[in-house]
Write a protein that holds these residues in place. Structure first.
Motif, mmCIF file in Angstrom:
data_model
loop_
_atom_site.group_PDB
_atom_site.id
_atom_site.type_symbol
_atom_site.label_atom_id
_atom_site.label_comp_id
_atom_site.label_asym_id
_atom_site.label_seq_id
_atom_site.Cartn_x
_atom_site.Cartn_y
_atom_site.Cartn_z
ATOM 1 N N PRO A 79 0.906 -1.153 0.070
ATOM 2 C CA PRO A 79 0.000 -0.136 -0.011
ATOM 3 C C PRO A 79 0.919 1.307 -0.070
ATOM 4 O O PRO A 79 1.790 1.449 0.700
ATOM 5 N N VAL A 80 0.524 2.426 -0.817
ATOM 6 C CA VAL A 80 1.317 3.441 -0.798
ATOM 7 C C VAL A 80 0.406 4.513 -0.141
ATOM 8 O O VAL A 80 -0.575 5.003 -0.683
ATOM 9 N N THR A 81 1.147 4.880 0.825
ATOM 10 C CA THR A 81 0.622 6.306 1.575
ATOM 11 C C THR A 81 1.349 7.354 1.664
ATOM 12 O O THR A 81 0.874 8.467 2.031
ATOM 13 N N ASP A 82 2.524 7.282 1.039
ATOM 14 C CA ASP A 82 3.339 8.399 1.132
ATOM 15 C C ASP A 82 3.073 9.721 0.215
ATOM 16 O O ASP A 82 2.855 8.973 -1.093
ATOM 17 N N PRO A 83 2.651 10.645 0.620
ATOM 18 C CA PRO A 83 1.836 11.674 -0.398
ATOM 19 C C PRO A 83 2.767 12.072 -1.704
ATOM 20 O O PRO A 83 1.973 12.022 -2.680
ATOM 21 N N TRP A 99 -11.796 9.124 -18.247
ATOM 22 C CA TRP A 99 -13.108 9.359 -17.673
ATOM 23 C C TRP A 99 -12.738 10.382 -16.325
ATOM 24 O O TRP A 99 -11.564 10.532 -16.271
ATOM 25 N N GLY A 100 -13.742 10.686 -15.728
ATOM 26 C CA GLY A 100 -13.576 11.739 -14.697
ATOM 27 C C GLY A 100 -12.652 11.534 -13.384
ATOM 28 O O GLY A 100 -12.210 10.688 -13.478
ATOM 29 N N GLY A 101 -12.548 12.688 -12.894
ATOM 30 C CA GLY A 101 -11.857 12.849 -11.690
ATOM 31 C C GLY A 101 -10.629 13.641 -11.786
ATOM 32 O O GLY A 101 -9.799 13.440 -12.728
ATOM 33 N N SER A 102 -10.429 14.487 -10.917
ATOM 34 C CA SER A 102 -9.234 15.373 -10.926
ATOM 35 C C SER A 102 -7.898 14.414 -10.267
ATOM 36 O O SER A 102 -8.275 13.469 -9.440
ATOM 37 N N LEU A 103 -6.800 14.959 -10.683
ATOM 38 C CA LEU A 103 -5.851 14.248 -10.096
ATOM 39 C C LEU A 103 -5.558 14.353 -8.603
ATOM 40 O O LEU A 103 -5.427 13.311 -7.766
ATOM 41 N N GLU A 104 -6.076 15.455 -8.133
ATOM 42 C CA GLU A 104 -6.038 15.855 -6.375
ATOM 43 C C GLU A 104 -7.016 14.945 -5.760
ATOM 44 O O GLU A 104 -6.794 14.354 -4.943
ATOM 45 N N SER A 105 -8.267 14.516 -6.563
ATOM 46 C CA SER A 105 -9.019 13.491 -6.040
ATOM 47 C C SER A 105 -8.852 12.261 -5.960
ATOM 48 O O SER A 105 -8.855 11.445 -4.930
ATOM 49 N N TRP A 106 -7.945 11.964 -6.869
ATOM 50 C CA TRP A 106 -7.349 10.483 -6.781
ATOM 51 C C TRP A 106 -6.193 10.533 -5.745
ATOM 52 O O TRP A 106 -6.012 9.365 -5.034
ATOM 53 N N ILE A 107 -5.291 11.352 -5.821
ATOM 54 C CA ILE A 107 -4.264 11.342 -4.761
ATOM 55 C C ILE A 107 -4.806 11.315 -3.366
ATOM 56 O O ILE A 107 -4.469 10.549 -2.384
ATOM 57 N N ALA A 108 -5.959 12.005 -3.165
ATOM 58 C CA ALA A 108 -6.493 12.022 -1.504
ATOM 59 C C ALA A 108 -7.341 11.125 -1.572
ATOM 60 O O ALA A 108 -7.163 10.580 -0.362
ATOM 61 N N GLY A 109 -8.146 10.312 -2.443
ATOM 62 C CA GLY A 109 -9.060 9.485 -2.101
ATOM 63 C C GLY A 109 -9.149 7.864 -2.581
ATOM 64 O O GLY A 109 -10.052 7.243 -2.265
ATOM 65 N N SER A 110 -7.983 7.731 -3.533
ATOM 66 C CA SER A 110 -8.081 6.346 -4.135
ATOM 67 C C SER A 110 -7.010 5.528 -3.600
ATOM 68 O O SER A 110 -5.998 5.844 -3.002
ATOM 69 N N PRO A 111 -7.493 4.042 -3.312
ATOM 70 C CA PRO A 111 -6.525 3.084 -3.076
ATOM 71 C C PRO A 111 -5.244 3.020 -4.045
ATOM 72 O O PRO A 111 -5.459 3.266 -5.226
ATOM 73 N N LEU A 112 -4.300 2.876 -3.584
ATOM 74 C CA LEU A 112 -2.902 2.460 -4.388
ATOM 75 C C LEU A 112 -2.165 1.482 -3.775
ATOM 76 O O LEU A 112 -1.620 1.539 -2.738
ATOM 77 N N VAL A 113 -1.941 0.474 -4.578
ATOM 78 C CA VAL A 113 -1.021 -0.539 -4.166
ATOM 79 C C VAL A 113 -0.112 -1.047 -5.255
ATOM 80 O O VAL A 113 -0.550 -1.336 -6.382
ATOM 81 N N GLU A 114 1.073 -1.097 -4.906
ATOM 82 C CA GLU A 114 2.265 -1.695 -5.819
ATOM 83 C C GLU A 114 2.088 -3.289 -5.767
ATOM 84 O O GLU A 114 1.970 -3.821 -4.709
ATOM 85 N N ILE A 115 2.087 -3.800 -6.857
ATOM 86 C CA ILE A 115 2.011 -5.132 -6.982
ATOM 87 C C ILE A 115 3.612 -5.622 -7.144
ATOM 88 O O ILE A 115 4.418 -5.324 -7.982
ATOM 89 N N GLU A 116 3.802 -6.443 -5.929
ATOM 90 C CA GLU A 116 5.488 -6.869 -5.771
ATOM 91 C C GLU A 116 5.496 -8.334 -6.003
ATOM 92 O O GLU A 116 4.682 -9.149 -5.597
#
Length: 123
Positions: A79-83, A99-116
């Protein structure tokens, strides 16, 4: 695990993937569909802004199965939590979306996981 050429080709072909995580509360396998992206030479799972059970499961139990057509890969999620890292990765992913959504909204509220892949991610 070393990522084979076959696995790399499958990952590059599929944006929509299925994953099986272990439920954070139930301890039971949970299979769902989510989106795979490539950024910074690595593979990521994410989705539009909002909470996701699969993300909470990966936080609790990082090992999961990535299903690619007839190929199942045992991987780990980071999980990537570092801003700053989130901004860099989403900075590559979000502008490519049609499709929609601002970069800021993705940074603030989307899950982000690197596949290792056993510490040897594809480049």
């Amino acid at each position: 695990m070393t990522v084979t050429d076959e696995a790399r080709r499958a990952l590059d072909r599929q944006r929509t993937v299925e994953i099986t995580t272990i439920g954070r509360r139930s301890g039971q396998p949970r299979r769902i569909e989510t989106w795979r992206y490539r950024a910074a030479g690595r593979y990521w799972l994410t989705g539009s802004p909002g909470s996701r059970d699969w993300y909470a499961n990966v936080v609790a139990h990082p090992a999961f199965t990535l299903h690619l057509h007839d190929l199942d890969l045992e991987v780990r999620g980071r999980p990537v939590t570092d801003p700053e890292e989130r901004a860099r990765i989403f900075g590559e992913i979000v502008p490519a979306l049609d499709w929609g959504g601002s970069l800021e909204s993705w940074i603030a509220g989307s899950p982000l996981v690197e596949i290792e892949f056993g510490g040897h991610g594809p480049s």
